[in-house]
Design a protein around this motif. Structure first.
Motif, short mmCIF file in Angstrom:
data_model
loop_
_atom_site.label_atom_id
_atom_site.label_comp_id
_atom_site.label_asym_id
_atom_site.label_seq_id
_atom_site.Cartn_x
_atom_site.Cartn_y
_atom_site.Cartn_z
N PRO A 63 25.54 3.02 -21.30
CA PRO A 63 24.72 1.89 -21.53
C PRO A 63 23.17 2.09 -21.43
CG PRO A 63 26.11 1.45 -19.56
CD PRO A 63 26.30 3.02 -20.23
N GLU A 64 22.68 3.24 -20.71
CA GLU A 64 21.47 3.64 -20.82
C GLU A 64 20.92 4.21 -21.97
OE1 GLU A 64 23.56 6.72 -18.67
OE2 GLU A 64 23.46 4.52 -18.58
N PRO A 92 22.36 -1.51 -24.40
CA PRO A 92 23.40 -1.43 -23.75
C PRO A 92 24.64 -2.35 -24.34
CG PRO A 92 21.87 -2.79 -22.59
CD PRO A 92 21.32 -2.04 -23.55
N HIS A 226 22.96 -3.70 -16.27
CA HIS A 226 22.85 -4.06 -17.66
C HIS A 226 23.57 -5.61 -17.92
CE1 HIS A 226 21.29 -0.07 -18.47
NE2 HIS A 226 22.22 0.44 -17.55
N LEU A 363 16.94 -4.84 -20.03
CA LEU A 363 17.71 -3.67 -20.70
C LEU A 363 18.35 -4.36 -21.97
CD1 LEU A 363 18.56 -1.92 -17.62
CD2 LEU A 363 16.89 -1.21 -19.15
N SER A 364 18.16 -5.56 -22.54
CA SER A 364 19.16 -6.21 -23.66
C SER A 364 18.23 -6.09 -25.03
CB SER A 364 19.55 -7.44 -23.27
OG SER A 364 19.97 -7.94 -24.50
#
Length: 425
Positions: A63-64, A92, A226, A363-364
């Motif tokens: 995801p990162e 992510p 996330h 984080l999207s």
């Protein structure tokens, strides 16, 4: 005759269209659908594109990792080939979708093996149908919530955890699952699914219980920052719970609790309770006290990055306001109580919930999901003392016929614009 067969085949090809799976409303994962009315009973064939399991290294889909790059900006930031650009935002949702396309078949294999395992009865399958019908009546015109596919996977987890057993009847399983949903905060309850049985069946479903705790911890650490809900596979390589907002999870919990009250209500006879659970649709206007709608055009590139940035800023501001309001209310309550102990108010609970929503926004890379999370965070903070639930969603994607044009004409005005909706209860 050959002529009749050719005519039938041509008609079936003309009926071809792009659709989206009900349980994966992702505009970037279209499915080709063919209608075959000439076949006895009429058939609908869907060709689902998937990736080989080894198409990408698992580390590249973490995801990162940054897998959505603008070539110009990446070069300007000094990114080298195969490396993430300094300061670039992770992707992510995109990474998880690629992992999902490569693990869709194993998930179906797990479901099929569970229903076909030794000792399985039709009750488990019937309970699954009841749960899907119950959920469908409560998700009319709404995408972005928990789906029947995800609920089926959750049922497999509950079977492995011995919350439900194969000796239960269909109604008993249905009621136990509703009770679990009503009492469990799914956003705080990461789930790791069992591995598919070797050979497709016959394996003891409790054989891997010793590894479950480790996989749960890995899945929570990998996806928890996330996504609102973690529903990971046995290797913690893909999150089947992606795309579900916190508002949708809380609405599911409320709906489950309400359904249990209807079952136990002495004021409803069996027919009325059955209608309440399975045959009465609950569209948004009947579920919420207030509804808001706003159009949002499809964006990509720098425009999408700017939109996500604004959504992130709005969610962060809402989180800060909720923290301040929560701290003030807690201090006032503690002072009123003589300063002893710690107080948690509705405002402070909203602040905690908004903090989690901010992480999902920050984080999207998806504009839709960023706007949905931001809308829920902002309204939850602003209306924390006046409402108990805020849910954001978009309408399900519509079927798109194949276009056979020889010239590229501009799209009609307004085409592709999606309405975002927010319900407040």
């Amino acid at each position: 005759t050959a002529a009749t067969a050719a005519t039938t085949a041509a008609a079936e090809l003309r009926s071809a269209s792009f659709v989206w799976l009900p349980h994966h409303q992702d505009p970037r994962w279209p499915v080709l659908q063919l209608r075959m009315p000439a076949v006895s009973g009429g058939w609908v064939v869907r060709l689902i594109p998937v990736l080989p399991a080894d198409a990408f290294a698992a580390a590249k889909l973490a995801p990162e990792r940054v897998n959505l790059r603008d070539r110009t900006s990446a070069t300007a930031k000094g990114a080298t080939a195969g490396a993430d650009a300094p300061g670039a935002a992770p992707s992510p949702e995109y990474n998880n979708r690629l992992a999902l396309e490569a693990s869709y078949a194993p998930a179906l294999g797990l479901l099929h093996a569970t229903y076909a395992a030794a000792g399985a009865s039709g009750a488990l399958r019937e309970a699954t149908i009841l749960l899907k019908v119950w959920l469908r009546q409560r998700s009319v015109q709404q995408a972005g919530g928990v789906t029947g596919f995800q609920l089926s996977l959750l049922l497999v987890h509950l079977l492995r955890a011995r919350v439900v057993t194969r000796s239960m009847g269909a109604y008993h399983v249905f009621r136990v699952v509703l009770s679990f949903l009503a009492k469990t905060m799914l956003e705080d309850h990461p789930v790791a699914l069992p591995p598919p049985p070797a050979g497709g069946g016959g394996e003891d479903e409790h054989e891997h219980e010793g590894e479950a705790g480790q996989v749960h911890a890995v899945a929570a650490a990998r996806f928890g920052r996330h996504f609102a809900w973690v529903l990971a596979d046995s290797s913690a390589g893909v999150n089947y719970g992606a795309g579900v907002t916190r508002g949708a999870l809380r609405e599911l919990q409320e709906q489950a609790a309400r359904s249990l009250r209807a079952i136990d209500s002495a004021a409803l006879d069996d027919a009325a309770a059955f209608a309440e659970l399975f045959t009465t649709p609950q569209p948004p206007p009947l579920k919420y006290d207030a509804l808001f709608s706003f159009p949002f055009p499809p964006l990509s590139g720098p425009a999408a990055e700017e939109a996500v940035g604004k959504a992130r800023a709005a969610a962060e501001a809402a989180a800060a306001a909720a923290r301040t309001a929560g701290a003030t209310a807690a201090a006032a309550e503690a002072a009123a109580a003589g300063g002893h102990g710690s107080a948690r108010t509705k405002g402070s609970a909203a602040a905690d919930a908004t903090d989690g929503g901010t992480a999902a926004v920050a984080l999207s890379e998806g504009v839709d999901s960023a706007c949905a999370a931001a809308a829920e965070a902002v309204l939850s903070a602003g209306l924390s003392r006046r409402c108990g639930l805020v849910r954001s969603w978009v309408a399900p994607l519509a079927e798109q016929p194949l276009r056979r044009t020889t010239t590229s004409a501009p799209a009609p005005a307004g085409e592709g614009v999606r309405l975002h909706h927010v319900g407040v209860l």
